[in-house]
Design an enzyme around this catalytic site. Structure first.
Site, mmCIF file in Angstrom:
data_model
loop_
_atom_site.group_PDB
_atom_site.id
_atom_site.type_symbol
_atom_site.label_atom_id
_atom_site.label_comp_id
_atom_site.label_asym_id
_atom_site.label_seq_id
_atom_site.Cartn_x
_atom_site.Cartn_y
_atom_site.Cartn_z
ATOM 1 N N SER A 145 70.320 -57.831 25.755
ATOM 2 C CA SER A 145 70.267 -56.636 24.904
ATOM 3 C C SER A 145 71.330 -56.806 23.812
ATOM 4 O O SER A 145 72.186 -57.703 23.881
ATOM 5 C CB SER A 145 70.518 -55.395 25.753
ATOM 6 N N LYS A 167 62.579 -63.154 40.957
ATOM 7 C CA LYS A 167 63.797 -63.704 40.331
ATOM 8 C C LYS A 167 65.006 -63.193 41.103
ATOM 9 O O LYS A 167 65.561 -62.132 40.765
ATOM 10 C CB LYS A 167 63.860 -63.282 38.860
ATOM 11 N N SER A 205 71.124 -67.156 37.217
ATOM 12 C CA SER A 205 72.344 -67.941 37.449
ATOM 13 C C SER A 205 73.532 -67.041 37.776
ATOM 14 O O SER A 205 74.456 -67.480 38.471
ATOM 15 C CB SER A 205 72.649 -68.860 36.266
ATOM 16 N N GLY A 206 73.546 -65.824 37.266
ATOM 17 C CA GLY A 206 74.487 -64.811 37.738
ATOM 18 C C GLY A 206 75.970 -65.025 37.465
ATOM 19 O O GLY A 206 76.792 -64.363 38.084
ATOM 20 N N GLY A 207 76.302 -65.981 36.592
ATOM 21 C CA GLY A 207 77.719 -66.238 36.326
ATOM 22 C C GLY A 207 78.217 -67.523 36.965
ATOM 23 O O GLY A 207 79.403 -67.851 36.873
ATOM 24 N N GLU A 240 63.108 -58.758 39.579
ATOM 25 C CA GLU A 240 64.488 -59.275 39.628
ATOM 26 C C GLU A 240 65.439 -58.294 40.293
ATOM 27 O O GLU A 240 65.963 -57.384 39.651
ATOM 28 C CB GLU A 240 65.001 -59.594 38.212
ATOM 29 N N ARG A 263 72.727 -67.333 31.082
ATOM 30 C CA ARG A 263 73.999 -67.971 30.740
ATOM 31 C C ARG A 263 74.028 -69.466 31.041
ATOM 32 O O ARG A 263 74.558 -70.258 30.267
ATOM 33 C CB ARG A 263 75.150 -67.266 31.478
HETATM 34 C C1 5MM Z 1 70.067 -62.843 29.660
HETATM 35 O O1 5MM Z 1 70.630 -61.699 30.287
HETATM 36 C C2 5MM Z 1 69.663 -60.769 30.745
HETATM 37 C C3 5MM Z 1 69.775 -59.449 30.101
HETATM 38 O O2 5MM Z 1 70.914 -58.774 30.406
HETATM 39 P P1 5MM Z 1 71.205 -57.291 29.784
HETATM 40 O O3 5MM Z 1 69.959 -56.475 29.977
HETATM 41 O O4 5MM Z 1 72.348 -56.817 30.619
HETATM 42 O O5 5MM Z 1 71.563 -57.457 28.357
HETATM 43 C C4 5MM Z 1 69.686 -60.729 32.286
HETATM 44 O O6 5MM Z 1 68.856 -59.750 32.850
HETATM 45 C C5 5MM Z 1 69.209 -62.057 32.748
HETATM 46 O O7 5MM Z 1 67.831 -62.185 32.512
HETATM 47 C C6 5MM Z 1 69.430 -62.319 34.232
HETATM 48 O O8 5MM Z 1 70.519 -61.653 34.758
HETATM 49 C C7 5MM Z 1 69.636 -63.810 34.397
HETATM 50 O O9 5MM Z 1 70.619 -64.247 33.519
HETATM 51 P P2 5MM Z 1 71.826 -65.128 34.103
HETATM 52 O O10 5MM Z 1 72.803 -65.227 32.968
HETATM 53 O O11 5MM Z 1 72.336 -64.378 35.299
HETATM 54 O O12 5MM Z 1 71.179 -66.435 34.470
#
Ligand code: 5MM
Length: 340
Positions: free
Chosen positions: A26, A219, A261-263, A177, A292
């Protein structure tokens, strides 16, 4: 609903050697990423950054689908080509994040509920028209003293199931997810326990809402210790426990699992996925749906400069290839040393 067509899309999203690029940050989240590389968070910069990835043919070879944010799905590239057309031209499927983020859950201190169900059917129809063939909704579960509660787990699982049913009615594959955050100091056993409880609740709600499991992609988080936990688990333990938890909770009818990946660091996320696919013995495809862990390297290489676009595309291609190999259980640590 044409379940065969939904299943074909779901299978394509988890095709061997490929995975999903989560580029659905976002505006607030991409600001945090841009702040870290000294880039102003303008609509043009967001477009330029995403365009460079979608035009990176070497990286997109390993990307089955791209999750977009609402702004991006309606955006055109600098030359006027819709960004969704760049994605399909690269052989990848456009997808769309349809949740509207989290808000505190009244009566449940420290817990949240994901919003976005009102009017969702009409939004899905418009996204389908624009080319989206899958969607994403993220429920966020935190682990801390006394949480998560069963009430918050059930409320979030129910919202996921309502969203999934609406997606399928609009011929869109829902990515389901439920993310258990890895913030905090909890150990891997606590993540194991919470992930089991959450997935059990999610699949019970999906069944009650009559969601066809052949037409979804799950997911989930991996089963992993919190970032502040002193007692780190090995790659093998993360892989083994994650498979065990999923085998106990996820029906075989689900075509595929695409992890967040979650950080985790880039290489950790790749190593864990690779280890799971080496162990094998599960009924689903297992791949990535990383945000990320796919984008940190290209963002750093790009830093908002036109002259860095090729380097950023190479960094993206390298991570996408490493994760594509991990989805086959064919990654090795020394491949990381080879220049992208
Ligand atoms: C890319 O980040 C996604 C959107 O986050 P916001 O809605 O908070 O802006 C997030 O949902 C993402 O798709 C998942 O958490 C997976 O991303 P990561 O970085 O954890 O692999």
């Amino acid at each position: 609903m044409d379940l065969n067509a939904l299943n074909a899309v779901a299978e394509a999203m988890v095709a061997p050697g490929k995975g999903i690029l989560a580029a659905d940050e976002s505006t607030g989240t991409i600001k945090k990423r841009f702040d870290a590389i000294g880039v102003e968070n303008t609509e043009e910069n967001r477009r330029d950054y995403r365009e460079l990835m979608f035009r990176a043919a070497e990286g997109m070879k390993y990307v089955s689908g791209v999750i977009l944010y609402d702004e991006t799905i309606w955006q055109d590239a600098a030359d006027g080509t819709p960004l969704v057309d760049l994605i399909t031209a690269a052989g990848s499927i456009p997808g769309i994040k349809v949740d509207k983020g989290v808000t505190p859950l009244p009566g449940f201190p420290g817990e949240t509920i994901t919003e976005g169900l009102d009017g969702l059917g009409a939004r899905l129809a418009a996204y389908y028209e624009r080319g989206a063939r899958f969607a994403k909704w993220r429920a966020v579960i935190d682990i801390a003293d006394g949480i998560p509660t069963q009430g918050a787990i059930k409320a979030n699982a129910h919202a996921l199931a309502r969203y999934a049913g609406l997606c399928q009615a609009n011929q869109i594959v829902p990515i389901v997810e439920p993310e258990i955050l890895m913030d905090g100091a909890h150990d891997i056993a606590r993540c194991d326990e919470v992930t089991r409880a959450v997935l059990k609740s999610v699949f019970a709600e999906l069944a009650e809402m009559r969601v066809a499991l052949e037409g979804i992609v799950l997911k989930p988080n991996m089963v992993i210790c919190g970032k502040k936990c002193a007692n780190r688990a090995s790659v093998d333990e993360v892989a083994r426990r994650t498979i065990e938890v999923l085998k106990a909770t996820v029906p075989a009818a689900v075509p595929g699992i695409a992890y967040l990946s979650g950080g985790q660091s880039d290489e950790e996320a790749t190593a864990h996925l690779d280890a799971m696919n080496r162990i094998g013995g599960f009924p689903w495809k297992m791949t990535f749906s990383y945000g990320r862990a796919l984008q940190a390297a290209p963002q750093k290489a790009w830093a908002g400069k036109r002259e860095n676009v090729a380097a950023a595309q190479a960094a993206f291609a390298h991570r996408a290839r490493m994760n594509g190999l991990a989805s086959l259980g064919q990654w090795a640590e020394d491949m990381e040393k080879v220049a992208a």
